[in-house]
Design a protein around this motif. Structure first.
Motif, mmCIF file in Angstrom:
data_model
loop_
_atom_site.group_PDB
_atom_site.id
_atom_site.type_symbol
_atom_site.label_atom_id
_atom_site.label_comp_id
_atom_site.label_asym_id
_atom_site.label_seq_id
_atom_site.Cartn_x
_atom_site.Cartn_y
_atom_site.Cartn_z
ATOM 1 N N MET A 1 -8.898 7.798 15.420
ATOM 2 C CA MET A 1 -8.994 8.135 14.498
ATOM 3 C C MET A 1 -8.142 8.316 13.048
ATOM 4 N N THR A 2 -6.754 8.166 13.527
ATOM 5 C CA THR A 2 -6.416 8.515 12.406
ATOM 6 C C THR A 2 -5.346 7.481 12.000
ATOM 7 N N LEU A 3 -5.098 7.099 10.609
ATOM 8 C CA LEU A 3 -3.897 6.140 10.508
ATOM 9 C C LEU A 3 -2.208 6.981 11.074
ATOM 10 N N ASN A 4 -1.708 6.537 11.747
ATOM 11 C CA ASN A 4 -1.172 6.538 12.439
ATOM 12 C C ASN A 4 0.937 6.397 11.253
ATOM 13 N N GLN B 1 -0.544 -5.393 7.924
ATOM 14 C CA GLN B 1 -0.005 -5.883 7.130
ATOM 15 C C GLN B 1 -0.236 -6.753 6.382
ATOM 16 N N HIS B 2 -1.434 -7.499 5.483
ATOM 17 C CA HIS B 2 -2.177 -7.811 4.908
ATOM 18 C C HIS B 2 -2.985 -6.900 3.968
ATOM 19 N N ARG B 3 -1.881 -5.572 4.108
ATOM 20 C CA ARG B 3 -2.833 -3.896 3.461
ATOM 21 C C ARG B 3 -1.838 -3.624 2.931
ATOM 22 N N THR B 4 -2.082 -3.384 1.411
ATOM 23 C CA THR B 4 -1.138 -2.979 0.857
ATOM 24 C C THR B 4 -0.881 -0.968 0.951
ATOM 25 N N GLN B 5 -1.524 -0.153 0.853
ATOM 26 C CA GLN B 5 -1.815 0.899 0.794
ATOM 27 C C GLN B 5 -2.492 2.048 1.552
ATOM 28 N N ASN C 1 -1.962 5.026 1.685
ATOM 29 C CA ASN C 1 -2.692 6.855 1.362
ATOM 30 C C ASN C 1 -3.636 6.596 1.051
ATOM 31 N N ILE C 2 -4.070 7.321 1.335
ATOM 32 C CA ILE C 2 -5.923 6.566 0.611
ATOM 33 C C ILE C 2 -5.951 7.514 0.169
ATOM 34 N N ASN C 3 -5.442 8.638 0.226
ATOM 35 C CA ASN C 3 -5.370 10.337 -1.073
ATOM 36 C C ASN C 3 -4.971 10.104 -2.452
ATOM 37 N N LYS C 4 -4.783 9.014 -2.653
ATOM 38 C CA LYS C 4 -3.931 9.186 -3.922
ATOM 39 C C LYS C 4 -5.299 7.776 -4.842
ATOM 40 N N GLN C 5 -6.070 7.539 -3.752
ATOM 41 C CA GLN C 5 -7.302 6.802 -4.318
ATOM 42 C C GLN C 5 -8.704 8.161 -4.459
ATOM 43 N N THR C 6 -9.556 8.047 -5.106
ATOM 44 C CA THR C 6 -11.222 8.326 -5.480
ATOM 45 C C THR C 6 -12.202 7.795 -4.793
ATOM 46 N N LEU C 7 -12.580 8.206 -4.152
ATOM 47 C CA LEU C 7 -13.760 7.120 -2.862
ATOM 48 C C LEU C 7 -15.037 7.890 -2.995
ATOM 49 N N ILE C 8 -15.914 7.615 -3.909
ATOM 50 C CA ILE C 8 -17.644 7.909 -3.984
ATOM 51 C C ILE C 8 -18.494 6.972 -3.375
ATOM 52 N N GLN D 1 -11.649 -3.383 0.845
ATOM 53 C CA GLN D 1 -11.683 -3.105 -0.935
ATOM 54 C C GLN D 1 -10.483 -2.604 -1.617
ATOM 55 N N MET D 2 -9.680 -1.473 -1.122
ATOM 56 C CA MET D 2 -9.325 -0.354 -1.888
ATOM 57 C C MET D 2 -8.155 -1.295 -0.701
ATOM 58 N N HIS D 3 -7.755 -2.300 -0.627
ATOM 59 C CA HIS D 3 -6.569 -2.514 0.376
ATOM 60 C C HIS D 3 -5.901 -1.301 1.253
ATOM 61 N N GLN D 4 -6.781 -1.009 1.636
ATOM 62 C CA GLN D 4 -6.275 0.641 2.939
ATOM 63 C C GLN D 4 -5.997 -0.131 4.007
ATOM 64 N N LYS D 5 -4.829 0.362 4.583
ATOM 65 C CA LYS D 5 -4.210 0.239 5.988
ATOM 66 C C LYS D 5 -5.740 0.649 6.973
#
Length: 631
Positions: free
Chosen positions: A628-631, A247-251, A253-260, A550-554
């Motif tokens: 394990m996955t985002l619904n 409810q407090h995360r805005t993102q 689709n994590i595949n729009k971001q690059t994570l290293i 940090q990434m605002h990721q659901k």
């Protein structure tokens, strides 16, 4: 009957007696190599007579079995003695640098002999090789004089030797089955498992028994109450937690971001080491980055080694301290054998790995395939998978951080959208001698009294990493795509006065970390500047939950659980200081204990253990749904 005929008649018995005497001597040599002096080895013999005699029987049977197979005494005896000498030497080196003995899982590293030998002094290797050659010469010449170079045993003796040796070796695979005959026999002889410390196992049981004790691997003991119904209840519980968090995360689709994820080999701030003074700050740029973004110290399960264990915990969000003590390296002992190995990579469609060293180290090629990486670039790679930047740092044998970061930047540019990139560096790996053109730092204090020159060299390497890391971050800030970096040191280098380890157990298991979102990510709602809550001390198993925040990721129910672990439990790691409990450290950087957990904390802790068991050693009930996955 002539003297020669009489000798031949008794030679099989004399050979067997010779095996016993050789084994007794070899055990003392192996123990002396481990402890550093013959006096300590003899003291161990006196103190552990039953274990010593039992170990002698084991080695004698192995010698008998080898001779029964080869049936050329000078060859089999040379092989037997040389193997024991090499075992003792490698074991002593590992005890020095890793504070744990040689284990069966380490044998998978034999393909990396060249890389491993570069970490050991050349003189030690030369001496060991010379001794092994002398053993061969003495066996050939001596047994020739005794006319024992031809066939040694008759067929019945050979058959008995092979059968008994085979049965003995197979029995080793039942050692840790507590109700079995083998386990009971070991217990009667005073052989303890020392599950809390492999180092104690080697020091008390001897390295041979410590090695044998680790053959029978149990991934993880089944927690009480494990069942499909229990796991379904846990799945529903953390689905609700995920709904609240999201409810407090805005993102979504994590595949729009690059994570290293960047594992900076052996990086830790030497100015935090107790009883050590550094003439100037070697890492001012990283320190400034840490002050302005999410950062702190990562509680590490290793000291002086265990890189792959920290990488495993960071990538999977599982914790080493839940596993059986016989499972010391999940990368080599667990992941390659799993039907499905769950990791942060599961959240991404595109994932690529980079390691500026050989790819077979810690079986990374197999592990990364299990983690779903589409490419893995390393120093063994060829053709299209070849590393693009391989420049070594100054006098070092290792690729520098400048080149490592350039490989990561190249990979970022290969895809317009998001991706996951794993980078493991090598610049600050041991040995720490003559790697750089000059050393600008002076080291004082009792913590560095044994390795002052090496610490000085190591500190110079950190300074070079400091410059490279700042330049890398600056380049990311110029890119017009959302990028977040988790950067962490895996463990402290094994350079500091060992007398301080017990006193400063917490501090010597705390390398640095930071999480940085580039300007584009922060400006477009894909990242934040600094998360302050629960970031001061973080277990390597909980870093991914902090990254997703940090990434605002659901989050999925699994990462909702890991978020609860991050927010409500102390940081955790395996404890090297004689404890069956985990090393737990609170946000005030103070060690705490399981008995101090509240009822609600205990509930999360038990849920976490059940989930880890299900995903690694259990029936994988949670892997069959959307846990394990985002619904």
């Amino acid at each position: 009957m002539s003297h020669q005929e009489n000798f031949k008649k008794w030679s099989p018995w004399l050979i067997m007696i010779g095996f016993v005497i050789e084994s007794m001597v070899l055990l003392i040599v192996i123990q002396a190599l481990q402890s550093g002096n013959i006096k300590s080895a003899l003291y161990w013999v006196v103190l552990h007579k039953k274990i010593y005699l039992f170990s002698t029987i084991i080695l004698s049977i192995i010698a008998w079995g080898l001779t029964s197979l080869i049936n050329r005494l000078w060859i089999s005896n040379s092989l037997f003695i040389d193997l024991m000498i090499i075992f003792g030497f490698v074991n002593s080196q590992k005890m020095t640098f890793r504070q744990e003995p040689l284990l069966p899982s380490d044998l998978t590293m034999v393909t990396n002999a060249n890389e491993l030998s570069s970490m050991i002094s050349l003189s030690s290797i030369i001496i060991t090789v010379i001794v092994c050659l002398l053993v061969i010469v003495i066996n050939f010449w001596g047994l020739r004089r005794l006319q024992l170079r031809k066939k040694t045993f008759k067929i019945p003796t050979r058959i008995a030797g092979v059968i008994i040796t085979t049965l003995m070796i197979f029995s080793f695979f039942r050692i840790n089955h507590t109700n079995g005959i083998v386990a009971k026999t070991f217990a009667k002889l005073g052989i303890q498992s020392y599950t809390w410390s492999l180092e104690d196992s080697a020091n008390n049981n001897g390295p041979v028994i410590a090695f044998i004790n680790s053959i029978d691997i149990t991934v993880m003991d089944e927690p009480a109450g494990y069942s499909q119904a229990r796991m379904q209840t846990i799945a529903k519980r953390y689905q609700k937690v995920a709904n609240t968090i999201n409810q407090h995360r805005t993102q979504s689709n994590i595949n729009k971001q690059t994570l290293i994820y960047i594992l900076s080999e052996s990086f830790s701030d030497p100015t935090r080491v107790p009883n050590l003074k550094v003439s100037a700050d070697p890492i001012p740029k990283i320190r400034k980055i840490k002050q302005t973004t999410t950062s702190g110290v990562m509680l590490s399960s290793g000291y002086g080694g265990g890189t792959a264990n920290m990488e495993y915990m960071v990538d999977t969000s599982l914790t080493l301290n839940f596993f059986s003590k016989t499972l010391t390296t999940p990368f080599t002992q667990l992941v390659p054998n799993q039907k499905k190995a769950y990791a942060i990579t599961d959240l991404f469609n595109t994932k690529n790995a980079i390691h500026t060293n050989t790819g077979t180290f810690y079986r990374r090629i197999d592990v990364y395939k299990k983690f779903g990486f589409q490419t893995f670039r390393n120093t063994d790679s060829k053709g299209k998978l070849k590393l693009h930047y391989t420049k070594k740092i100054q006098n070092s044998e290792y690729i520098g951080d400048d080149a490592s970061y350039n490989n990561a930047l190249w990979q970022v540019k290969q895809k317009q959208g998001g991706q996951f990139i794993s980078l493991a560096t090598m610049q600050n790996h041991m040995p720490f001698t003559n790697k750089y053109y000059h050393n600008d730092y002076t080291i004082t204090g009792v913590a560095g009294k044994y390795n002052n020159a090496e610490i000085t060299n190591y500190t110079e390497g950190l300074h070079l990493t400091d410059n490279s890391t700042k330049a890398f971050i600056d380049k990311l800030d110029k890119m017009k795509k959302p990028i977040t970096v988790l950067w962490y040191g895996d463990h402290l280098a094994s350079l500091y006065n060992g007398d301080s380890m017990a006193t400063y157990n917490v501090q010597l298991h705390e390398p640095d970390y930071f999480i940085y979102s580039n300007k584009y990510a922060r400006q477009h709602g894909y990242g934040t500047k600094k998360i302050k809550a629960n970031a001061n001390v973080v277990g390597s198993n909980a870093l991914s939950a902090l990254v997703l925040e940090q990434m605002h990721q659901k989050v999925s129910p699994y990462y909702a659980l890991i978020t609860k672990v991050l927010k409500e439990l102390p940081a955790m790691a395996s404890d090297s200081q004689n404890s069956t409990d985990a090393l737990l450290v609170n946000q005030n950087n103070q060690q705490t204990y399981l008995r101090n957990l509240t009822a609600s904390q205990r509930k999360i802790y038990e849920d976490y253990k059940l989930v880890q068991y299900d995903l690694t050693a259990g029936k994988s009930y949670l892997g069959r749904n959307n846990f394990m996955t985002l619904n």
